[in-house]
Design a protein around this motif. Structure first.
Motif, PDB file in Angstrom:
ATOM      1  N   GLU B  94      28.754 -22.899 -27.837  1.00 20.56           N
ATOM      2  CA  GLU B  94      28.162 -23.555 -26.657  1.00 20.56           C
ATOM      3  C   GLU B  94      29.221 -24.383 -25.919  1.00 20.56           C
ATOM      4  N   ARG B  97      31.370 -22.124 -23.969  1.00 19.94           N
ATOM      5  CA  ARG B  97      30.678 -21.642 -22.758  1.00 19.94           C
ATOM      6  C   ARG B  97      30.663 -22.722 -21.692  1.00 19.94           C
ATOM      7  N   LEU B  98      30.386 -23.965 -22.127  1.00 19.99           N
ATOM      8  CA  LEU B  98      30.260 -25.064 -21.157  1.00 19.99           C
ATOM      9  C   LEU B  98      31.576 -25.370 -20.456  1.00 19.99           C
ATOM     10  N   ARG B 102      30.973 -25.404 -16.635  1.00 23.47           N
ATOM     11  CA  ARG B 102      31.135 -26.684 -15.927  1.00 23.47           C
ATOM     12  C   ARG B 102      32.134 -26.590 -14.778  1.00 23.47           C
TER      13      ARG B 102
END
Lengths: 293, 135
Positions: B94, B97-98, B102
């Motif tokens: 995660e 991915r962020l 972002r």
């Protein structure tokens, strides 16, 4: 007995067959599922990031709604809602600093301190009612119906929210046994179906689904029972494609466990809303003489 | 594939950022491969989950970005419950991915999903997918 109930988005639309059969069954078992007022989307997937408290607001807001009704317990039927609500609750309970941030941000809401217990309907059936009492109320035993319980991910992982053993769960099988069904254990019963990847990689999901279905079929299952509306979509809807690709595969009905519960309790099959199941389970039920008209 | 390791990447902000967002210690991983062995989506991944962790330990952000792994992960948490070192790998995925999303980069293009598909998908698939795969 009244129990606060959080339905979530999908149970009000695509998974109405899960909701209607659950509410009617619980009534027979003496529990009124009281929908909480002003509920909102739980966010579906729990945010794993340590720096994103904003994603915890939606689930926590729902728990505040529960708290406002004077209840300390809320039940979910959708596995995703259960997972997200229970994890968000644990987060605030175990992290006073994050709880403070969340409460401060939602200054218009009463403070929340993790006092609401989040449970899944299967836990209510096991812990509050009990398999024996359920078995006593069965009017139409699911005799001769070979059902493979499929748990998926969100009822069992991570460990601190699991409703049963993470690797070897029996809870849904125990329910089906109480309903008189032949329970089929199969090795893929806790394997992920591909989940939300269905929006971006449907072919990979289709491969996962075939692995799961063929594993159940090898164990001679007539049908699969589950609780999650996303697993249901993947396992049920995706079959149409698989049937086109594989001449040896004729489809296998997928039930919400609540549909089988309603049927066994002798309720009118109308409450099961079988017309919403993608692979029509009615011919199978008729062949086992389990569909009363 | 030739991989260059340098102190520059090893002590880069990237490693710290991944650890901060995921709240996990990357150096705990000793590469046993249990995560990859049990990963239900590994068949579709360019690099296996344990390889991604190794690259993350070394700060090799570009090599991670070239692989499809983090976007194929279905967040099923099987790796996390089985890791003998207690690393919550799903959180590391995660965080990775962020770091991309972002920057306002989407991995799935919503307008390209056919209307008929949208009409059929349950909300749980769409909200879940968009939350994990878009900015």
């Amino acid at each position: 007995m009244k129990l606060s109930y959080y339905p979530g988005c999908t149970l009000k639309t695509k998974a109405k067959n899960a909701e209607d059969s659950a509410i009617a069954s619980m009534e027979v078992l003496g529990i009124e599922l009281a929908e909480i007022p002003r509920w909102n989307c739980c966010g579906t997937v729990y945010s794993f990031a340590g720096d994103e408290e904003v994603h915890q607001l939606a689930p926590i807001r729902n728990l505040i709604r529960v708290q406002e009704t004077g209840s300390h317990k809320v039940v979910a039927i959708c596995s995703f809602c259960f997972n997200t609500l229970k994890r968000a609750n644990l987060l605030v309970k175990n992290n006073p600093a994050k709880m403070y941030t969340i409460n401060t941000f939602m200054e218009e809401e009463p403070d929340y301190e993790g006092e609401v217990e989040v449970v899944h309907l299967l836990e209510v059936l096991r812990d509050d009612i009990g398999w024996e009492s359920i078995s006593e109320k069965v009017q139409l035993p699911l005799k001769g119906l070979k059902v493979a319980p499929y748990y998926g991910c969100t009822l069992l992982r991570p460990q601190d929210i699991a409703i049963d053993d993470v690797e070897r769960p029996t809870i849904m099988g125990d329910l089906l046994k109480a309903l008189g069904a032949d329970v089929i254990d199969f090795p893929y019963n806790t394997e992920c179906c591909g989940s939300y990847q269905v929006i971006s990689n449907p072919d990979y999901v289709s491969q996962r689904v075939w692995d799961i279905l063929s594993s159940a079929l090898r164990k001679k299952a007539d049908a699969i029972a589950l609780s999650c509306p996303l697993c249901d979509f993947n396992l049920d809807h995706t079959q149409k494609e698989i049937i086109q690709k594989r001449s040896d595969f004729k489809g296998i009905p997928i039930f919400y466990f609540t549909q089988l519960l309603a049927l066994a309790l002798g309720l009118d099959p109308e409450v099961c809303r079988f017309e919403l199941n993608h692979i029509d389970p009615r011919p199978l039920l008729e062949s086992k003489e389990l569909l009363r008209h | 594939m030739r991989t260059e390791i340098s102190t520059e990447t090893l002590y880069s902000d990237f490693v710290k950022k991944v650890e901060d967002i995921s709240e996990q210690t990357l150096s705990s991983c000793y590469q046993c491969g249990k995560c990859s062995a049990g990963c239900p989506m590994s068949f579709a991944m360019d690099l296996l989950p344990n390889q991604i962790i190794r690259l993350a330990q070394l700060g090799l952000e570009d090599d991670i970005a070239k692989a499809n792994t983090i976007w194929i992960c279905a967040s099923c948490i099987t790796c996390s419950v089985r890791c003998p070192k207690g690393i919550d790998l799903a959180r590391v995925m995660e965080a990775l991915r962020l770091i991309t999303s972002r920057k306002n980069i989407d991995n799935v293009q919503i307008p390209q999903i056919p209307k008929e598909t949208i009409a059929q998908l349950p909300q749980v698939a769409m909200v879940g997918g968009f939350r994990k795969l878009t900015a």
